[in-house]
Scaffold this motif. Structure first.
Motif, PDB file in Angstrom:
ATOM      1  N   VAL A 414       0.862  -1.170   0.000  1.00  0.00           N
ATOM      2  CA  VAL A 414       0.000   0.000   0.000  1.00  0.00           C
ATOM      3  C   VAL A 414       0.907   1.232   0.000  1.00  0.00           C
ATOM      4  O   VAL A 414       2.116   1.109   0.169  1.00  0.00           O
ATOM      5  CB  VAL A 414      -0.932   0.002   1.228  1.00  0.00           C
ATOM      6  N   LEU A 424      -0.369   4.864   8.817  1.00  0.00           N
ATOM      7  CA  LEU A 424      -0.742   3.721   7.981  1.00  0.00           C
ATOM      8  C   LEU A 424      -0.057   2.453   8.474  1.00  0.00           C
ATOM      9  O   LEU A 424      -0.680   1.391   8.609  1.00  0.00           O
ATOM     10  CB  LEU A 424      -0.361   4.014   6.517  1.00  0.00           C
ATOM     11  N   VAL A 428      -2.306  -0.712  10.147  1.00  0.00           N
ATOM     12  CA  VAL A 428      -2.372  -2.041   9.535  1.00  0.00           C
ATOM     13  C   VAL A 428      -1.778  -3.085  10.483  1.00  0.00           C
ATOM     14  O   VAL A 428      -2.328  -4.186  10.643  1.00  0.00           O
ATOM     15  CB  VAL A 428      -1.649  -2.044   8.163  1.00  0.00           C
ATOM     16  N   THR A 481      -6.161   0.246   6.076  1.00  0.00           N
ATOM     17  CA  THR A 481      -5.459   1.046   5.059  1.00  0.00           C
ATOM     18  C   THR A 481      -6.305   2.238   4.636  1.00  0.00           C
ATOM     19  O   THR A 481      -5.821   3.375   4.570  1.00  0.00           O
ATOM     20  CB  THR A 481      -5.136   0.166   3.829  1.00  0.00           C
ATOM     21  N   GLY A 486      -4.478   5.299   2.996  1.00  0.00           N
ATOM     22  CA  GLY A 486      -3.565   4.605   2.087  1.00  0.00           C
ATOM     23  C   GLY A 486      -4.266   4.162   0.817  1.00  0.00           C
ATOM     24  O   GLY A 486      -5.500   4.166   0.736  1.00  0.00           O
ATOM     25  N   THR A 488      -5.197   1.246  -2.024  1.00  0.00           N
ATOM     26  CA  THR A 488      -5.482  -0.184  -1.969  1.00  0.00           C
ATOM     27  C   THR A 488      -4.321  -1.006  -2.510  1.00  0.00           C
ATOM     28  O   THR A 488      -4.059  -2.105  -2.042  1.00  0.00           O
ATOM     29  CB  THR A 488      -6.755  -0.474  -2.785  1.00  0.00           C
TER      30      THR A 488
END
Lengths: 540, 363
Positions: A414, A424, A428, A481, A486, A488
């Motif tokens: 990402v 980010l 995640v 994300t 972020g 994909t």
């Protein structure tokens, strides 16, 4: 709208029709071919395969055209009978982009593998879409050029596949992604006609960029012209270490924003640094067995069980796992392993590399070293960088070893802007940690932002449960994300695995996509069920 | 227990690898077909071993689309023995009665059209110390190269090399490659007995060399004799020999067995340097990276169109490099390359070239 055809010609008619176009030996319904072309390297399909189901989504048949005219013939024939078509390159994708989830005809383009021209004056190459990446680069190298595109799949992926998925290579910080290299395309459209984007003025809408990244849903890429570069005279690779991940990220940003153009600039999080540093002294195949994630988990376990005060059931389980070298046992407690990984006193490894004329390389290397040292980095020496360069493909060979341990593994790439990167990364990690062991590195750095390449591994039980766990991990990761701003995908494409996330990411623009798809592929026969959800075939 | 069971880990390793040796496989290159990549073939064996795919005649047929050239092994970080896996899978197919290609196609018992000791130099001995063993059906059926080898020995004052009854035997490599293990073992026993007390066996075929040195011991038929390839035998003989150097643009094609199975690159080149006016031209793919011409692994029998396409690739490389003539030290490579080249390129066994240089006008 976008309803892939599900009606079929009688198989004999299908085979006869295709054989008339490509010849009888270039059409197959034989079981070995149907098995081979029923999957790409989407890990979810590997889970099914391990569960004894190697042919979950078989095509009706496979064809191997040798010329663009044959591709046109195949497409026209299938369009006439509303038969789904799946363009196929190297089959190395990890998102299910070439899986024939609606059946149909898989069209393997690898017989279109010629280099049409290398233009030494203009520094361009024109090649057919089915050429393997390594073969293209070898031929360019022999002519004194490089494309500058080195994805870790270069040995098993094709030029057409790269273009269809907006592939990125390890040297993207300097040379860009494939969409930055391509100048024009020849594409066989859904009605069998050919669009040559070189015929269109550059002042008009950019048809090349419209088709790049369309993942076979708008046409078959049969040929491309790309810019190439003179083979570099000199290379300089070096390693640096940072006490914290965020120090390293700041240093990366400063290097990119100083106007330097490293071919490689990547930073490993603490655990991935252990893996990367494990490679430094790993000879040959030992890299695959004793090092990598497996070796790093053993080192992590050793640290956890020998530090002052270490005790408790989880660490005992982990110690047992290390003793028996059973990575799967460790992965059965992902939260614990992730917590240990966060606590491990490991520095973060940064690799930087330059290539080009000798003087420019030396100048950039000197300047970047000053920036990295000023940002609290420690110079780990050129051997660290050179070892990374020499062994950069070794990690790909390790995937199978992970499967052998009773686990499964996947990666997620990402990207976002520099200001959002830490959030980010943390989001995640938090989302995935309860379900899988997760580590990451930051690569494909640009002036404005960077990609994060997450690797996650999880314990495999039976296929059904493992596939469920796999979906849970991905759903959590993609939601996190999007919440953190972020993208994909950065360079693996979308395929099946991320297509639902595309809806949220693209929002209202989904209508524009569907209008385009309707205009270019009114029957919805081109690679149905990929890139964006459509009305069928979305349940893989 | 199936022959495949002990291979389980190796099969898994390939099946769950993203086909990282794909670029190296010459069969996959010319067919453009994932099914015949090392990944595709070994995956198929994996599915057979786990019972996910039934071993039918059609499935067995696919297992024969590999030349055993080992380019994939060279490219694999794990050094996977794909050749060994596939040849074992073929043996399993044969054992289970799945025989898409009849045994007779691999069992080469034909007599020579013209026994070379009758038409060439009188070098026949019932029990020679140094035995010449062509080893390959093409040599046995067409003795030109054998006669030239014997003539070379005459002119180079080599006195011991001689033919015997064993010289007429094919070593049985194709039987092994095709999975006919029992028949191969019988052939190996027969040949070992026929070799008798020879101290040295000089082999002209590269795949036969591999059979004698590597496969025969696996079936307990190791030769007591030292086994030499003809290039190793000739190199010292050429030292100090008067040669009439051969001109022209001559390229060298490394056979898979010499280059990859044995790592032999230098001796053939040194021999060629001694008989050519200018060094041999190197092809784009050479030495350990040589492109298989399809001449081995019984591919020419089981998939002749594929083998022909592979030969065409090598011919193209030779033409690109500016060759007028292409030579190789493996007779199994010559036929396919010659057929592919047609009038575009002259293709010879290297013995022919050396014979020209040593025999001069008599050649």
């Amino acid at each position: 709208m976008l309803r892939p055809a599900v009606t079929r010609l009688p198989q004999a008619h299908l085979i006869a029709g295709l054989a008339a176009i490509v010849g009888p030996t270039r059409v197959s319904t034989e079981l070995p071919d149907l098995v081979a072309y029923s999957a790409d390297f989407w890990p979810k399909l590997q889970i099914w395969k391990l569960g004894g189901d190697p042919e979950r989504y078989p095509p009706d048949c496979v064809v191997w055209p040798s010329t663009e005219a044959e591709v046109q013939g195949v497409v026209s024939f299938c369009a006439e009978h509303a038969i789904p078509l799946i363009p196929y390159g190297g089959g190395s994708g990890v998102c299910g982009g070439t899986v024939p989830i609606s059946g149909g005809v898989v069209v393997d383009l690898k017989r279109l593998r010629s280099i049409v021209a290398i233009d030494r004056d203009s520094h361009t190459v024109t090649a057919e879409g089915g050429i393997l990446g390594q073969h293209l680069e070898d031929r360019l190298a022999a002519a004194g050029f490089t494309l500058g595109h080195f994805p870790s799949s270069i040995m098993c992926s094709t030029l057409g596949g790269w273009l269809a998925t907006r592939s990125g290579g390890q040297f993207s910080s300097r040379y860009g992604k494939i969409e930055d290299m391509v100048l024009s395309l020849r594409v066989v459209l859904a009605d069998g006609s050919v669009l040559d984007t070189a015929d269109r003025s550059t002042g008009d809408p950019d048809w090349t960029q419209l088709l790049v990244g369309s993942e076979g849903t708008l046409g078959f890429i049969t040929q491309a012209t790309l810019r190439v570069h003179a083979a570099p005279a000199s290379r300089h690779f070096r390693g640096f270490k940072f006490h914290t991940l965020y120090d390293g990220l700041t240093a990366m940003r400063l290097v990119m924003q100083a106007g330097l153009e490293p071919v490689v600039l990547r930073l490993y999080d603490p655990f991935d640094s252990m893996v990367a540093l494990g490679k430094q002294d790993a000879p040959g195949d030992g890299a695959a067995e004793a090092h990598g994630m497996r070796g790093a988990i053993e080192r992590l376990s050793h640290w956890a069980t020998t530090r002052p005060g270490a005790a408790g059931g989880f660490t005992r389980r982990l110690r047992r796992a290390a003793r028996t070298k059973a990575i799967a046992a460790a992965l059965s407690v992902p939260s614990v392993v992730n917590k240990l990984a966060q606590a491990v006193p490991s520095q973060c490894l940064l690799i930087i590399g330059f290539e080009g004329p000798d003087e420019a390389v030396q100048r950039s290397a000197w300047r970047s070293r000053q920036i990295l040292l000023d940002a609290d980095g420690t110079d780990a020496g050129s051997h660290v960088g050179e070892t990374w360069l020499a062994k950069r493909h070794a990690v790909s060979f390790k995937q199978a070893r992970i499967y052998q341990t009773g686990s499964f593994v996947d990666t997620m790439e990402v990207a976002t802007t520099w200001d959002r990167l830490p959030q980010l990364y943390e989001s995640v990690r938090r989302a995935v940690s309860p379900h899988a062991f997760i580590m990451a590195h930051f690569s494909h750095a640009y002036r404005e932002g960077c990609s994060i390449y997450f690797t996650f591994a999880a314990h495999r039980s039976n296929a059904e449960r493992s596939a469920g766990l796999y979906d849970t991990i991905w759903d959590a990761a993609l939601l996190a994300t999007q919440a953190a701003g972020g993208t994909t995908s950065h360079h693996h494409g979308v395929g099946i695995s991320k297509k639902h996330a595309m809806v949220a990411e693209h929002g209202e623009m989904l209508r524009a996509w569907r209008a385009l798809k309707d205009a270019m592929d009114p029957q919805g026969i081109l690679n149905p069920g990929k890139l964006f959800p459509d009305n069928a075939g979305g349940g893989a | 227990m199936s022959r495949l069971s002990p291979l389980h880990d190796a099969l898994t390793l390939c099946t769950f690898c993203p086909s990282l040796c794909h670029h190296a496989c010459p069969v996959a290159a010319v067919e453009g077909r994932d099914t015949v990549t090392p990944w595709g073939l070994v995956s198929l064996v994996h599915h057979i071993e786990t019972g996910s795919v039934r071993l039918t005649d059609d499935v067995a047929h696919t297992l024969y689309r590999c030349s055993g050239c080992r380019a994939c092994t060279e490219a694999c970080l794990h050094g996977q023995d794909v050749e060994g896996i596939l040849f074992t899978a073929r043996a399993e197919a044969v054992a289970r009665g799945r025989r898409p290609h009849a045994r007779e196609r691999f069992q080469h018992d034909q007599a020579p059209r013209d026994p070379w000791w009758e038409t060439g130099p009188a070098r026949f001995h019932p029990d020679p110390t140094v035995l010449l063993l062509p080893g390959h059906r093409d040599l046995v059926s067409d003795a030109t190269a054998v006669r030239k080898t014997l003539r070379l020995c005459e002119r180079l004052d080599e006195a011991e090399l001689a033919c015997a009854d064993a010289s007429l035997l094919d070593v049985g490599y194709d039987l092994w490659a095709a999975g006919y293990r029992d028949e191969f073992a019988l052939r190996a026993e027969r040949l070992r007995q026929a070799v008798g007390d020879a101290a040295v066996v000089v082999v002209m075929s590269a795949e036969a060399l591999y059979a004698l040195k590597v496969i025969y011991p696996q079936v307990n038929q190791a030769l007591a004799a030292q086994v030499l390839h003809v290039s190793d035998f000739l190199l010292p003989l050429l030292s100090g020999a008067v040669v009439s150097r051969v001109g022209g643009a001559v390229g060298y094609h490394d056979s898979c067995h010499l280059a990859r199975h044995f790592g032999v690159f230098d001796v053939p080149r040194e021999l060629l340097r001694r008989v050519l006016e200018r060094p041999p031209i190197e092809l784009r793919q050479r030495e350990a990276d040589t492109f298989c011409c399809g001449g081995t692994g019984c591919l020419g029998i089981t998939a002749p169109q594929t083998a022909a396409a592979m030969s065409e690739e090598v011919v193209q490389m030779a033409l690109e490099a500016g060759c007028e003539r292409l030579v190789t030290f493996a007779p199994e490579c010559v036929g396919g390359l010659r057929a592919a080249a047609g009038e575009r390129l002259r293709v010879d066994g290297a013995i022919t070239l050396i014979d020209e240089a040593v025999a001069g006008d008599e050649a």
